[in-house]
Design a protein around this motif. Structure first.
Motif, PDB file in Angstrom:
ATOM      1  N   GLY A  64      -9.203  80.223  81.904  1.00 10.37           N
ATOM      2  CA  GLY A  64     -10.519  79.851  81.348  1.00 10.37           C
ATOM      3  C   GLY A  64     -10.480  78.934  80.140  1.00 10.37           C
ATOM      4  N   PHE A  65     -11.381  78.005  79.945  1.00 10.97           N
ATOM      5  CA  PHE A  65     -11.610  77.208  78.825  1.00 10.97           C
ATOM      6  C   PHE A  65     -13.218  76.929  78.723  1.00 10.97           C
ATOM      7  N   ASP A  66     -13.710  76.181  77.903  1.00  9.51           N
ATOM      8  CA  ASP A  66     -14.942  75.641  77.559  1.00  9.51           C
ATOM      9  C   ASP A  66     -15.118  74.280  77.817  1.00  9.51           C
ATOM     10  N   PRO A  67     -16.332  73.832  78.327  1.00  5.91           N
ATOM     11  CA  PRO A  67     -16.483  72.281  78.502  1.00  5.91           C
ATOM     12  C   PRO A  67     -16.414  71.467  77.326  1.00  5.91           C
ATOM     13  N   GLU A  68     -16.708  72.068  76.079  1.00 10.60           N
ATOM     14  CA  GLU A  68     -16.653  71.241  74.827  1.00 10.60           C
ATOM     15  C   GLU A  68     -15.151  70.790  74.406  1.00 10.60           C
ATOM     16  N   ASP A  69     -14.392  71.751  75.121  1.00 11.07           N
ATOM     17  CA  ASP A  69     -12.919  71.456  74.652  1.00 11.07           C
ATOM     18  C   ASP A  69     -12.195  70.614  75.705  1.00 11.07           C
ATOM     19  N   VAL A  70     -12.931  69.947  76.523  1.00 10.44           N
ATOM     20  CA  VAL A  70     -12.369  69.059  77.881  1.00 10.44           C
ATOM     21  C   VAL A  70     -12.629  67.618  77.373  1.00 10.44           C
ATOM     22  N   VAL A  71     -11.750  66.726  77.194  1.00 11.53           N
ATOM     23  CA  VAL A  71     -11.963  65.448  77.007  1.00 11.53           C
ATOM     24  C   VAL A  71     -11.721  64.472  78.132  1.00 11.53           C
ATOM     25  N   LEU A 126     -18.014  71.275  86.048  1.00 11.50           N
ATOM     26  CA  LEU A 126     -18.532  71.309  84.473  1.00 11.50           C
ATOM     27  C   LEU A 126     -19.001  69.966  84.008  1.00 11.50           C
ATOM     28  N   VAL A 127     -19.975  70.171  83.355  1.00 12.60           N
ATOM     29  CA  VAL A 127     -20.649  69.027  82.266  1.00 12.60           C
ATOM     30  C   VAL A 127     -20.042  68.668  81.031  1.00 12.60           C
ATOM     31  N   VAL A 128     -19.409  67.611  81.034  1.00 11.92           N
ATOM     32  CA  VAL A 128     -18.439  67.096  79.609  1.00 11.92           C
ATOM     33  C   VAL A 128     -18.984  65.636  79.261  1.00 11.92           C
ATOM     34  N   GLY A 129     -18.833  65.301  78.141  1.00 12.59           N
ATOM     35  CA  GLY A 129     -18.875  64.098  77.625  1.00 12.59           C
ATOM     36  C   GLY A 129     -18.375  63.085  78.256  1.00 12.59           C
ATOM     37  N   ARG A 130     -19.167  61.968  78.393  1.00 17.49           N
ATOM     38  CA  ARG A 130     -18.310  60.500  79.075  1.00 17.49           C
ATOM     39  C   ARG A 130     -17.913  59.747  78.207  1.00 17.49           C
ATOM     40  N   PRO A 131     -16.569  59.028  78.672  1.00 15.74           N
ATOM     41  CA  PRO A 131     -16.038  58.194  77.969  1.00 15.74           C
ATOM     42  C   PRO A 131     -16.653  56.639  78.051  1.00 15.74           C
ATOM     43  N   PRO A 132     -16.475  55.663  77.088  1.00 12.04           N
ATOM     44  CA  PRO A 132     -16.941  54.339  77.740  1.00 12.04           C
ATOM     45  C   PRO A 132     -16.515  53.673  78.832  1.00 12.04           C
ATOM     46  N   GLY A 133     -17.471  52.927  79.347  1.00 13.59           N
ATOM     47  CA  GLY A 133     -16.815  52.179  80.729  1.00 13.59           C
ATOM     48  C   GLY A 133     -17.390  52.524  81.896  1.00 13.59           C
ATOM     49  N   LEU A 134     -17.145  52.156  83.104  1.00 16.93           N
ATOM     50  CA  LEU A 134     -17.721  52.566  84.362  1.00 16.93           C
ATOM     51  C   LEU A 134     -17.060  53.781  84.686  1.00 16.93           C
ATOM     52  N   VAL A 135     -17.679  54.852  85.227  1.00 21.55           N
ATOM     53  CA  VAL A 135     -17.170  55.879  85.646  1.00 21.55           C
ATOM     54  C   VAL A 135     -18.087  56.284  86.978  1.00 21.55           C
ATOM     55  N   PRO A 136     -17.576  55.683  88.351  1.00 23.24           N
ATOM     56  CA  PRO A 136     -18.467  55.895  89.454  1.00 23.24           C
ATOM     57  C   PRO A 136     -18.346  57.180  90.005  1.00 23.24           C
ATOM     58  N   ARG A 137     -19.510  57.681  90.713  1.00 23.00           N
ATOM     59  CA  ARG A 137     -19.320  58.834  91.476  1.00 23.00           C
ATOM     60  C   ARG A 137     -18.339  58.881  92.400  1.00 23.00           C
ATOM     61  N   GLY A 138     -17.799  60.050  92.587  1.00 26.96           N
ATOM     62  CA  GLY A 138     -16.430  60.053  93.410  1.00 26.96           C
ATOM     63  C   GLY A 138     -15.169  59.678  92.983  1.00 26.96           C
ATOM     64  N   SER A 139     -15.123  58.912  91.874  1.00 24.08           N
ATOM     65  CA  SER A 139     -13.912  58.801  91.205  1.00 24.08           C
ATOM     66  C   SER A 139     -13.176  59.955  90.671  1.00 24.08           C
ATOM     67  N   ARG A 140     -11.976  59.768  90.452  1.00 19.71           N
ATOM     68  CA  ARG A 140     -10.869  60.671  90.022  1.00 19.71           C
ATOM     69  C   ARG A 140     -10.665  60.390  88.616  1.00 19.71           C
ATOM     70  N   GLN A 181     -23.140  61.870  79.977  1.00 17.65           N
ATOM     71  CA  GLN A 181     -22.331  62.905  80.530  1.00 17.65           C
ATOM     72  C   GLN A 181     -21.889  62.701  81.853  1.00 17.65           C
ATOM     73  N   LEU A 182     -20.766  63.384  82.375  1.00 12.29           N
ATOM     74  CA  LEU A 182     -20.277  63.518  83.518  1.00 12.29           C
ATOM     75  C   LEU A 182     -20.348  64.956  83.964  1.00 12.29           C
ATOM     76  N   ARG A 183     -20.633  65.049  85.163  1.00 11.63           N
ATOM     77  CA  ARG A 183     -20.161  66.386  86.048  1.00 11.63           C
ATOM     78  C   ARG A 183     -18.722  66.188  86.551  1.00 11.63           C
ATOM     79  N   VAL A 184     -17.939  67.108  86.355  1.00  9.32           N
ATOM     80  CA  VAL A 184     -16.758  67.086  87.029  1.00  9.32           C
ATOM     81  C   VAL A 184     -16.254  68.255  87.592  1.00  9.32           C
ATOM     82  N   ARG A 185     -15.440  67.906  88.946  1.00  5.21           N
ATOM     83  CA  ARG A 185     -15.022  69.231  89.448  1.00  5.21           C
ATOM     84  C   ARG A 185     -13.307  69.313  89.094  1.00  5.21           C
ATOM     85  N   ILE A 186     -13.027  70.551  88.653  1.00  2.00           N
ATOM     86  CA  ILE A 186     -11.455  70.556  88.106  1.00  2.00           C
ATOM     87  C   ILE A 186     -11.319  72.202  88.757  1.00  2.00           C
TER      88      ILE A 186
END
Length: 356
Positions: free
Chosen positions: A345-352, A263-277, A253-258
């Motif tokens: 509004g939207f729900d986290p499960e709809d965020v990819v 919100l907490v969303v599913g994480r894609p494969p690969g490196l996603v460092p903290r602070g990245s866009r 999972q990722l915690r992402v600010r939009i």
């Protein structure tokens, strides 16, 4: 799992310095409606021509029923082909067009007549056997071309933008008919189109191409709801592409600010460092505004910048505090006029979260 009817392994094709197919690999199973989808110049028609034997790969292999097709000419591959241009024989009747391949194979006349009658009924042209093909409409001529291709009972039918020359209403009708014909005959279809709706309507699986690369191959609903890349998300109409900041992550999972919310969303494969866009996709029909937004897990402050009436739906274009824009699609007008402030509004499960 049974052996695929068709498989491509690392197929590459260049025209001069231009790479039109770049290490393309996929497999098509018997009875499948498989679509190659992409914009003009993405390489999909060239790939179809390599399957047909009309072009040779520079590298890689094309296998049909496990057999390498490198030295097999087009007429020995057991394929049928339907093009955007109807390619009917103008000096022949409908029946003669449909039965052409059977006559070349020197089948008995009664066998040919029975097969032609069966196919004309299948494609909705019963009673037209004796008409000259030139008096038919475009849609009817394309049905003749399809029946002719099916008459020889090909293991694989290749269709290169076959509905591209038809007007919209006939095209929509033919989409449904083609899928029904494919289901009834059990023939494996490999279909090329640039039309997203057409691909979604008919296909069992879709391979999306961009600049000669197969960027995602999945079932229609997966491509539509869970795209993996910016290109795929943007190619299917109705996806909002916005950016967020990665605040934290786990293995899944990722915690992402939009905007102003995290919100907490599913994480894609690969490196996603903290602070990245990261880029994220949200389908417009999953975005709510006005009172409906209050029922969503994530709510952002927004201003309506435009309202677009599309007949069966209305798109409300809203601007977030950080300047990013989202479209919210609904079946009715939610806001009277642009300029109004509204929750979005939207729900986290709809965020990819996208891979690139």
């Amino acid at each position: 799992m049974p052996e695929p009817l068709l498989s491509l392994h690392e197929v590459t094709k260049r025209f001069g310095s231009t790479v039109v197919a770049d290490r393309v690999s996929f497999a098509v199973h018997r009875g499948e409606f498989f679509t190659l989808l992409g914009p003009s110049g993405s390489g999909k028609s060239t790939i179809l021509r390599m399957i047909a034997g009309l072009e040779r790969p520079d590298r890689g292999r094309v296998l049909i029923s496990g057999r390498d097709m490198a030295d097999v000419p087009p007429w020995r591959r057991g394929l049928g082909m339907v093009f955007q241009q109807y390619a009917v024989f103008p000096h022949m009747t409908v029946a003669d067009n449909v039965g052409y391949g059977l006559r070349v194979r020197r089948l008995p006349r009664d066998v040919i007549e029975a097969r032609v009658a069966e196919l004309l009924a299948l494609v909705g042209l019963a009673g037209m056997a004796r008409k000259n093909v030139t008096v038919l409409s475009g849609g009817e001529q394309q049905r003749v071309a399809l029946a002719r291709a099916l008459a020889i009972e090909p293991a694989l039918l290749l269709l290169d933008e076959p509905l591209g020359a038809l007007d919209e209403k006939i095209r929509r009708d033919m989409q449904t008919e083609l899928k029904e014909i494919q289901r009834k005959t059990g023939t494996t279809f490999v279909y090329v189109t640039h039309d997203q709706e057409e691909a979604l309507t008919m296909s069992d699986r879709i391979a999306v191409f961009h600049q000669g690369v197969c960027v995602q191959c999945d079932a229609p609903e997966v491509l539509f709801r869970r795209p993996r890349t910016r290109f795929v998300a943007g190619f299917f109409r109705g996806s909002n592409l916005v950016e967020g900041d990665v605040l934290d992550h786990t293995d899944t999972q990722l915690r992402v600010r939009i905007g102003e919310r995290s919100l907490v969303v599913g994480r894609p494969p690969g490196l996603v460092p903290r602070g990245s866009r990261v880029a994220v996709a949200i389908r417009a029909e999953n975005v709510r505004i006005g009172s409906a937004a209050r029922r969503c897990s994530v709510q952002l402050d927004a201003v309506v910048s435009a309202i677009v009436y599309r007949g069966t739906t209305v798109d409300h274009i809203v601007e977030l505090r950080d300047g990013q824009r989202l479209a919210a699609t609904s079946t009715r007008r939610e806001i009277d006029a642009p300029g109004a402030r509204t929750p979005c509004g939207f729900d986290p499960e709809d965020v990819v979260v996208l891979e690139d």
